[in-house]
Design an enzyme around this catalytic site. Structure first.
Site, PDB file in Angstrom:
ATOM      1  N   CYS A 158       0.872  -1.223   0.039  1.00  0.00           N
ATOM      2  CA  CYS A 158      -0.014   0.033   0.173  1.00  0.00           C
ATOM      3  C   CYS A 158       0.895   1.082  -0.072  1.00  0.00           C
ATOM      4  O   CYS A 158       1.855   1.239   0.826  1.00  0.00           O
ATOM      5  CB  CYS A 158      -0.872  -0.063   1.027  1.00  0.00           C
ATOM      6  SG  CYS A 158      -2.073  -1.370   1.217  1.00  0.00           S
ATOM      7  N   ARG A 169       6.346  -0.823  -4.058  1.00  0.00           N
ATOM      8  CA  ARG A 169       6.088  -1.335  -2.787  1.00  0.00           C
ATOM      9  C   ARG A 169       5.074  -2.502  -2.850  1.00  0.00           C
ATOM     10  O   ARG A 169       4.972  -3.161  -1.780  1.00  0.00           O
ATOM     11  CB  ARG A 169       5.304  -0.368  -1.810  1.00  0.00           C
ATOM     12  CG  ARG A 169       6.021   0.946  -1.441  1.00  0.00           C
ATOM     13  CD  ARG A 169       5.229   1.923  -1.015  1.00  0.00           C
ATOM     14  NE  ARG A 169       4.738   1.537   0.170  1.00  0.00           N
ATOM     15  CZ  ARG A 169       5.266   2.043   1.617  1.00  0.00           C
ATOM     16  NH1 ARG A 169       6.406   2.867   1.711  1.00  0.00           N
ATOM     17  NH2 ARG A 169       4.799   1.601   2.622  1.00  0.00           N
ATOM     18  N   TRP A 215      -2.628  -2.956  -1.587  1.00  0.00           N
ATOM     19  CA  TRP A 215      -2.385  -4.291  -1.357  1.00  0.00           C
ATOM     20  C   TRP A 215      -3.082  -4.953  -0.741  1.00  0.00           C
ATOM     21  O   TRP A 215      -3.326  -4.838   0.464  1.00  0.00           O
ATOM     22  CB  TRP A 215      -0.895  -4.406  -0.921  1.00  0.00           C
ATOM     23  CG  TRP A 215      -0.466  -5.829  -1.269  1.00  0.00           C
ATOM     24  CD1 TRP A 215       0.145  -6.280  -2.291  1.00  0.00           C
ATOM     25  CD2 TRP A 215      -0.096  -6.904  -0.210  1.00  0.00           C
ATOM     26  NE1 TRP A 215       0.643  -7.599  -2.125  1.00  0.00           N
ATOM     27  CE2 TRP A 215       0.253  -7.898  -0.780  1.00  0.00           C
ATOM     28  CE3 TRP A 215      -0.880  -7.030   1.170  1.00  0.00           C
ATOM     29  CZ2 TRP A 215       0.563  -9.225  -0.206  1.00  0.00           C
ATOM     30  CZ3 TRP A 215      -0.634  -8.335   1.682  1.00  0.00           C
ATOM     31  CH2 TRP A 215       0.026  -9.354   1.094  1.00  0.00           C
ATOM     32  N   ASN A 230      -3.274   2.782   4.928  1.00  0.00           N
ATOM     33  CA  ASN A 230      -2.192   1.705   5.099  1.00  0.00           C
ATOM     34  C   ASN A 230      -2.328   1.309   6.374  1.00  0.00           C
ATOM     35  O   ASN A 230      -2.389   2.027   7.472  1.00  0.00           O
ATOM     36  CB  ASN A 230      -0.666   2.319   4.587  1.00  0.00           C
ATOM     37  CG  ASN A 230      -0.615   2.650   3.346  1.00  0.00           C
ATOM     38  OD1 ASN A 230      -1.432   2.604   2.431  1.00  0.00           O
ATOM     39  ND2 ASN A 230       0.621   2.902   3.101  1.00  0.00           N
ATOM     40  N   GLY A 231      -2.427  -0.094   6.619  1.00  0.00           N
ATOM     41  CA  GLY A 231      -2.632  -0.703   7.932  1.00  0.00           C
ATOM     42  C   GLY A 231      -3.673  -1.770   7.890  1.00  0.00           C
ATOM     43  O   GLY A 231      -4.193  -1.948   6.758  1.00  0.00           O
ATOM     44  N   GLU A 244      19.381 -17.581  -0.698  1.00  0.00           N
ATOM     45  CA  GLU A 244      18.939 -16.219  -1.225  1.00  0.00           C
ATOM     46  C   GLU A 244      18.923 -16.752  -2.792  1.00  0.00           C
ATOM     47  O   GLU A 244      18.130 -15.842  -3.405  1.00  0.00           O
ATOM     48  CB  GLU A 244      20.152 -15.150  -0.961  1.00  0.00           C
ATOM     49  CG  GLU A 244      20.008 -13.958  -1.578  1.00  0.00           C
ATOM     50  CD  GLU A 244      18.787 -13.173  -1.175  1.00  0.00           C
ATOM     51  OE1 GLU A 244      17.861 -13.669  -0.395  1.00  0.00           O
ATOM     52  OE2 GLU A 244      18.407 -12.055  -1.675  1.00  0.00           O
ATOM     53  N   LYS A 275      15.789 -15.332  -4.960  1.00  0.00           N
ATOM     54  CA  LYS A 275      15.590 -14.532  -6.123  1.00  0.00           C
ATOM     55  C   LYS A 275      14.795 -15.275  -7.068  1.00  0.00           C
ATOM     56  O   LYS A 275      14.033 -14.630  -7.940  1.00  0.00           O
ATOM     57  CB  LYS A 275      17.018 -14.108  -6.157  1.00  0.00           C
ATOM     58  CG  LYS A 275      17.805 -13.447  -5.611  1.00  0.00           C
ATOM     59  CD  LYS A 275      17.098 -11.697  -5.631  1.00  0.00           C
ATOM     60  CE  LYS A 275      16.225 -11.325  -4.591  1.00  0.00           C
ATOM     61  NZ  LYS A 275      16.527 -11.512  -3.091  1.00  0.00           N
ATOM     62  N   GLU A 289      10.988 -15.499  -6.470  1.00  0.00           N
ATOM     63  CA  GLU A 289      10.339 -14.272  -6.239  1.00  0.00           C
ATOM     64  C   GLU A 289      10.239 -13.659  -7.829  1.00  0.00           C
ATOM     65  O   GLU A 289       8.956 -13.393  -7.933  1.00  0.00           O
ATOM     66  CB  GLU A 289      11.258 -13.311  -5.516  1.00  0.00           C
ATOM     67  CG  GLU A 289      11.401 -13.608  -4.025  1.00  0.00           C
ATOM     68  CD  GLU A 289      12.079 -12.365  -3.452  1.00  0.00           C
ATOM     69  OE1 GLU A 289      11.761 -11.828  -2.513  1.00  0.00           O
ATOM     70  OE2 GLU A 289      13.290 -12.107  -3.999  1.00  0.00           O
ATOM     71  N   HIS A 319      19.729 -35.922   1.679  1.00  0.00           N
ATOM     72  CA  HIS A 319      18.650 -36.129   2.481  1.00  0.00           C
ATOM     73  C   HIS A 319      17.436 -35.607   1.981  1.00  0.00           C
ATOM     74  O   HIS A 319      16.359 -35.426   2.871  1.00  0.00           O
ATOM     75  CB  HIS A 319      18.839 -35.669   3.761  1.00  0.00           C
ATOM     76  CG  HIS A 319      20.400 -36.256   4.481  1.00  0.00           C
ATOM     77  ND1 HIS A 319      20.586 -37.499   4.797  1.00  0.00           N
ATOM     78  CD2 HIS A 319      21.440 -35.498   4.564  1.00  0.00           C
ATOM     79  CE1 HIS A 319      21.901 -37.703   5.295  1.00  0.00           C
ATOM     80  NE2 HIS A 319      22.500 -36.424   4.982  1.00  0.00           N
ATOM     81  N   LYS A 348       6.946  -4.976  -1.344  1.00  0.00           N
ATOM     82  CA  LYS A 348       8.427  -4.471  -0.973  1.00  0.00           C
ATOM     83  C   LYS A 348       8.357  -4.507   0.574  1.00  0.00           C
ATOM     84  O   LYS A 348       9.601  -4.774   1.068  1.00  0.00           O
ATOM     85  CB  LYS A 348       8.663  -3.160  -1.838  1.00  0.00           C
ATOM     86  CG  LYS A 348      10.046  -2.613  -1.280  1.00  0.00           C
ATOM     87  CD  LYS A 348      11.077  -3.443  -2.279  1.00  0.00           C
ATOM     88  CE  LYS A 348      12.707  -3.098  -1.863  1.00  0.00           C
ATOM     89  NZ  LYS A 348      13.538  -4.193  -2.013  1.00  0.00           N
TER      90      LYS A 348
HETATM   91  C1  G6P Z   1       9.529  -8.506   1.597  1.00  0.00           C
HETATM   92  C2  G6P Z   1      10.493  -8.261   0.412  1.00  0.00           C
HETATM   93  C3  G6P Z   1      11.534  -8.883   0.473  1.00  0.00           C
HETATM   94  C4  G6P Z   1      12.433  -8.362   1.859  1.00  0.00           C
HETATM   95  C5  G6P Z   1      11.404  -8.847   2.944  1.00  0.00           C
HETATM   96  C6  G6P Z   1      12.050  -8.238   4.212  1.00  0.00           C
HETATM   97  O1  G6P Z   1       9.226  -9.950   1.616  1.00  0.00           O
HETATM   98  O2  G6P Z   1       9.597  -8.373  -0.751  1.00  0.00           O
HETATM   99  O3  G6P Z   1      12.529  -8.530  -0.483  1.00  0.00           O
HETATM  100  O4  G6P Z   1      13.577  -9.170   2.106  1.00  0.00           O
HETATM  101  O5  G6P Z   1       9.983  -8.312   2.728  1.00  0.00           O
HETATM  102  O6  G6P Z   1      12.027  -6.748   4.206  1.00  0.00           O
HETATM  103  P1  G6P Z   1      12.934  -5.682   5.027  1.00  0.00           P
HETATM  104  O7  G6P Z   1      12.589  -4.285   4.495  1.00  0.00           O
HETATM  105  O8  G6P Z   1      12.536  -6.038   6.492  1.00  0.00           O
HETATM  106  O9  G6P Z   1      14.242  -6.306   4.904  1.00  0.00           O
END
Ligand code: G6P
Length: 629
Positions: free
Chosen positions: A2, A27, A75, A106-107, A502, A506, A509, A525, A624
């Protein structure tokens, strides 16, 4: 998650709001809308489910001229992403012409159901399934009372019936909100309120911007005010007053705004993600700038806000975060345990907030977060703080909630990260954790000489990362070859295990391909059952301590005819013979390998996603900044 943008001033608000919403797209959202005042000072609303371009198309045909307005990207939490559920929501009306207020929020309002029942019994008709609509009707209901009570129509906007109505309404809300309210008949008044969901105000001559983060302000405002929880801002074109919800007017601090239009632009790259990947030599430099002392062979931090004696007595570190930040925490565990000889625990923030782990006096918590707004990370920090333990943040966004609430911390100084999939923030987080490992190491057992060696390695890092980026064309060609695979494994050991996680994240995502990261040896395993000629394994296999062991694991995959993409040291003939494809990365000491190795994995995910036609900067379902639990 949002986004909010509001404007009051002398320019056409709709243009500025749509531009601001564009900058907040990163976001994550699934509908968008805006509210404005028409020539008769009545509220008009345009909103549409889907991408912002749909709203833009609607607005383009009939652009509202007024110089005040509020906008939102939503969102979905309560109710599907439909036109009706999109914000702004109107209060006190059946048709928009008679609405008294428009609200963007937002919230999450936790007590929206009882409030809704009460408001329905007062005659309010709800049009959406959202929790946010109750706020609009609630403000209208309070406004009827404050106007009827003849609330003082003084020169002090903070005492006006409109502001009093917002204050009364938010006092009844349970949950979190970043709110922006526009009133019919009030062409020079916006009221913003915050509890748990960030809002900033951009200050300029004869105009003000209100937004959920600073990116819409870039190029427009030169100063910024960060609203704190329980604060209400009364904003007109040429004035700003901040009041505490309960106790009245307070002095607010105005700070210079340090982001520019180029920080929030794409700088000639096809996507923000690609730009941010390529920024890493510089962002890594920024994370270290001014923080390395050759004289004392240690790291220097200005904002830990703990006394040397408190730091000396730390005997355990807890690192917490979500998503990519949690992966950086895992890298931090290896670094701090190896170099500072301090036990480290890494906890998902969403678990830590409800767990009751024994924490003794010597425990120090670091909340790792790019945005500084992640709801679970914030809650975990608050929980540990409530118990009286020191909390620090490793954070990118200056002035964010977590940065403000932690006792101290370290900023990443990576500049705005706009691509939803985190890239440069991850490597900067790893750098800051490496600096902390050096700092705590030098407070404890690490020798001066070892400290200097460590610093020299860190200083070479930006160049190693720049060199790694040169593999881009090779990585693109490899992406072509594997773009249609439906499952990937990512395997690495020791420092490279968190990078395997990670790398898999990526890919998942942004390309929507199933991918799993594992410690290379653990693959036997379970995940090895997935291996067949159509399932590529990405091996992190630079020269170093466990190289021979990882070679064994690689052979186990090859024995089952699984294709292997190896991220390996230059001229490694052994790997070349075994792997199907090799991406060479420069040699780096083991403790810096996670940073170097992350780069090809980011590029691989990026190119595969682009080749598959995915929206890399705004992947489906993701946000985001995840400000809900
Ligand atoms: C969301 C984002 C990720 C991020 C995570 C934690 O899921 O899409 O890219 O790693 O939040 O966010 P932060 O801002 O706390 O690092």
């Amino acid at each position: 998650m949002c986004g909010i943008v509001g404007y009051v001033g002398f320019r056409r608000a709709a243009d500025l709001i749509v531009e601001g919403l564009r900058r907040l797209e990163y976001r994550g959202y699934d509908s968008a809308g805006l509210a404005f005042l028409d020539d008769d000072c009545q509220i008009g609303v345009r909103k549409a489910a889907g991408r912002l371009s749909r709203l833009e198309a609607i607005v383009r045909d009939d652009i509202p001229d007024g110089s005040i307005g509020i906008g939102h990207t939503r969102w979905a939490t309560h109710g599907a992403p439909t036109d009706e559920n999109a914000h702004p929501h109107l209060g006190g009306c059946t048709g928009s012409a008679s609405a008294s207020v428009a609200v963007v929020h937002n919230g999450v309002i936790e007590n929206f159901r009882p409030l809704k029942t009460r408001l329905e019994s007062e005659g309010y008709a709800f049009r959406s399934e959202t929790d946010s609509e109750v706020i609009a009707h609630l403000i209208d209901s309070c406004l009827k009372r404050t106007l009827a009570a003849g609330s003082r129509l003084t020169d002090e906007p903070a005492d006006s019936p409109w502001v009093m109505a917002v204050r009364e309404a938010i006092a009844q809300l349970r949950g979190t909100y970043g709110l922006l309210v526009l009133f019919s008949g009030q062409p020079d008044l916006l009221v913003a309120a915050r509890l748990g969901s960030p809002l900033v105000i951009g200050v300029c001559d004869n105009e003000h911007f209100i937004a959920s983060d600073s990116s819409p302000l870039a190029g427009h405002a030169d100063r910024i005010v960060y609203l704190a929880d329980h604060e209400v801002a009364v904003v007109t074109a040429d004035s700003l007053r901040v009041i505490h919800r309960d106790s009245g007017r307070i002095e607010h601090s105005v700070q210079p705004l340090d982001i520019t239009v180029s920080d929030v632009g794409m700088g000639g790259f096809a996507h923000y993600m690609l730009k941010e990947i390529h920024e890493q030599p510089e962002t890594i430099r920024s994370a270290m700038r001014g923080r390395l002392s050759r004289d004392d062979a240690t790291a220097v931090f200005g904002g830990l806000n703990l006394t040397p004696s408190q730091l000396q007595h730390v005997n355990r570190i807890v690192l917490t975060g979500c998503g990519t930040s949690w992966h950086a925490a895992l890298v931090g565990e290896y670094l701090i345990e190896e170099f500072a000889r301090l036990p480290v625990e890494v906890e998902y923030a969403s678990e830590l907030r409800y767990r009751n782990p024994p924490i003794d006096e010597g425990t120090l918590l670091f909340a790792i977060t790019q945005s500084g707004e992640t709801a679970d990370t914030l809650a975990a920090l608050r929980e540990i703080k409530r118990k009286g333990h020191p909390t620090l943040a490793i954070c990118n966004v200056v002035g964010s909630t977590i940065a403000n609430e932690a006792d101290g911390g370290v900023y990443l100084h990576a500049g705005p990260e706009i691509g939803v999939a985190s890239t440069k923030a991850f490597t900067s987080q790893c750098v800051v954790l490496a600096l902390l490992a050096l700092y705590f190491g030098r407070l404890r057992h690490m020798s001066y000489e070892k400290g200097l060696e460590y610093i020299a390695a860190l200083e070479r890092l930006p160049d190693l990362v720049a060199e790694t980026l040169e593999a881009d064309a090779t990585i693109r060609a490899i992406a072509e070859k594997y773009r249609d695979a439906s499952t990937f494994l990512y395997l690495g050991r020791q420092y490279n295990f968190p990078v395997a996680l990670e790398g898999a994240l990526k890919l998942k995502e942004i390309s929507y391909i199933h991918a799993e990261g594992y410690p290379a040896a653990e693959m036997k395993h379970g995940p090895i059952a997935l291996v067949d000629p159509s399932t590529p394994s990405v091996f992190l296999i630079p020269r170093g301590g466990v190289y021979d062991k990882v070679i064994l694991n690689l052979e186990e995959i090859k024995a089952r005819r699984g294709p292997v993409i190896a991220i390996a040291s230059p001229e490694d003939e052994r790997v070349r013979e075994l792997a199907d494809d090799v991406i060479e990365v420069p040699d780096a000491p083991s403790f810096l390998q996670p940073i170097v190795e992350a780069i090809p994995l980011q590029l691989l995910a990026y190119h595969i996603a682009v080749l598959r036609g995915c929206d890399v900067d705004k992947p489906r379902n993701l946000a985001k900044s995840v400000t809900v639990e």
